[in-house]
Design an enzyme around this catalytic site. Structure first.
Site, PDB file in Angstrom:
ATOM      1  N   LYS A   1     -58.842  40.509 -17.456  1.00  0.00           N
ATOM      2  CA  LYS A   1     -57.669  41.134 -18.095  1.00  0.00           C
ATOM      3  C   LYS A   1     -57.415  42.509 -17.485  1.00  0.00           C
ATOM      4  O   LYS A   1     -56.282  42.860 -17.133  1.00  0.00           O
ATOM      5  CB  LYS A   1     -57.919  41.239 -19.607  1.00  0.00           C
TER       6      LYS A   1
ATOM      7  N   LYS B   1     -57.983  54.503 -17.296  1.00  0.00           N
ATOM      8  CA  LYS B   1     -59.031  53.527 -17.641  1.00  0.00           C
ATOM      9  C   LYS B   1     -59.006  52.321 -16.693  1.00  0.00           C
ATOM     10  O   LYS B   1     -60.051  51.871 -16.225  1.00  0.00           O
ATOM     11  CB  LYS B   1     -58.843  53.089 -19.097  1.00  0.00           C
TER      12      LYS B   1
ATOM     13  N   LEU C   1     -59.315  46.273 -30.085  1.00  0.00           N
ATOM     14  CA  LEU C   1     -58.967  44.855 -30.003  1.00  0.00           C
ATOM     15  C   LEU C   1     -59.021  44.374 -28.547  1.00  0.00           C
ATOM     16  O   LEU C   1     -58.990  45.183 -27.618  1.00  0.00           O
ATOM     17  CB  LEU C   1     -57.567  44.650 -30.586  1.00  0.00           C
ATOM     18  N   PRO C   2     -59.067  43.041 -28.341  1.00  0.00           N
ATOM     19  CA  PRO C   2     -59.261  42.548 -26.976  1.00  0.00           C
ATOM     20  C   PRO C   2     -58.132  42.919 -26.003  1.00  0.00           C
ATOM     21  O   PRO C   2     -58.400  43.426 -24.916  1.00  0.00           O
ATOM     22  CB  PRO C   2     -59.345  41.027 -27.152  1.00  0.00           C
TER      23      PRO C   2
ATOM     24  N   THR D   1     -58.357  48.423 -24.344  1.00  0.00           N
ATOM     25  CA  THR D   1     -57.822  48.584 -22.989  1.00  0.00           C
ATOM     26  C   THR D   1     -56.618  47.655 -22.855  1.00  0.00           C
ATOM     27  O   THR D   1     -56.772  46.424 -22.887  1.00  0.00           O
ATOM     28  CB  THR D   1     -58.875  48.212 -21.917  1.00  0.00           C
TER      29      THR D   1
END
Ligand code: NAD
Length: 295
Positions: free
Chosen positions: A246, A171, A65-66, A96
């Site tokens: 983001k 990440k 998902l975003p 992420t």
């Protein structure tokens, strides 16, 4: 027969499902966008009306998902997946997001008797399509051992970074570096162009010199230099500018928690923020190249 439930079928999730199917896995999908589900059903997946329906009787749930709000909404709360999921279902979140949200979901999953792994990915849409993603896992040894054979259907390099949340920290460190490399590569290529040099020739020179990096190898931001990259397709698809912003927000928040100095991340964030504010949020992040152009 038990199956894998896959939630979130965007630029990354769609091709990841395709690789699960190619490896003979049974997959039930859910996304808010009907077209994204229709694409997966054409490839052989079943589609569900809700995320809970997709997860019913699944042995594994994977989400892509975003951002953290979407992950929270999916798993937590009264109508979240974890309220209805069967004990022992392996939960793998590949989005992420921040480490704290990953830990909160892991906590609730463990209370339900479900192992949880945060497994954000690297390798972009190209890696998702080719099944060559890098998965960066956070979780207990036992949960990670369960996740490995599932993720091997979609990736090549599987790293265990540490406990739950460690995958997310590793990440965002990677993406901080990627943002800096993409901005720096764009700046250098535009300077060469302004001096009348051929960007193809300069890219080849830098790729084989001390400035060589992943963006020059796999994701050149200058149109006309490389085929099969977003720059060759008006920066459509790929990794969106708003998602890179983001990730830079996540990196700067993580740095603030530990008092770490991250001046390069701050500079990259300013550049990508300006680029997004100029209407580029839905374009690939390599379009930052245009920000350095002279009109
Ligand atoms: P995307 O925006 O293309 O896809 C996200 C999908 O999730 C969309 O199809 C959307 O409809 C769906 N969705 C949103 N909320 C939902 C909900 N509640 N239930 C079901 N579906 C829902 O994003 P993407 O590029 O596929 O990226 C996904 C994640 O992977 C992000 O966290 C991103 O940072 C990360 N990532 C992306 C790339 C890349 O190159 N695109 C590379 C590495 C990591």
């Amino acid at each position: 027969m038990s199956h894998i439930a896959f939630i979130g079928l965007g630029n990354m999730g769609g091709p990841m499902v395709s690789n699960l199917l190619k490896h003979g896995q049974s997959v039930c999908v859910f996304d808010l966008v009907q077209d994204a589900m229709a694409h997966c059903t054409r490839l052989g997946a079943r589609q569900a009306k809700t995320a809970s329906e997709a997860a019913k009787d699944a042995s594994v749930v994977i989400s892509m998902l975003p951002a953290a709000t979407h992950v929270q909404e999916l798993y937590l709360g009264e109508s979240g997946l974890l309220a209805s999921i069967e004990p022992d279902t392996l939960v793998i979140d590949c989005s992420t997001i921040d480490a704290e949200t990953a830990r909160a979901v892991a906590w609730e999953a463990n209370l339900k008797g479900c192992p949880f792994v945060d497994a954000p990915v690297s390798g972009g849409v190209g890696g998702a399509k080719a099944g060559t993603l890098t998965f960066i896992m956070g979780g207990d040894e036992s949960a990670v051992a369960l996740a490995r054979p599932v993720l091997q259907n979609m990736g090549v390099n599987l790293f265990h970074a540490g406990p739950v949340g460690a995958g997310q920290i590793a990440k965002i460190c990677n993406n901080l570096l990627l943002a800096v490399l993409m901005a720096g590569t764009s700046e250098a290529l535009q300077l060469a162009i302004h001096h009348g040099l051929d960007p193809k020739v300069v890219s080849e020179i830098m790729r084989n010199s001390s400035g060589g990096n992943w963006t020059l190898e796999k994701y050149n931001p200058c149109p006309g230099v490389m085929d099969n990259v977003p720059a060759a397709n008006d920066y459509q698809g790929g990794f969106l500018v708003r998602l890179m912003n983001k990730d830079l927000d996540l990196a700067l928040a993580a740095a603030s928690e530990t008092g770490s100095a991250t001046p390069m991340a701050a500079a990259a964030q300013s550049l990508f923020r300006v680029h997004q504010n100029h209407g580029n949020g839905h374009r690939d992040f390599s379009s930052i190249f245009e920000l350095f152009a002279k009109s």
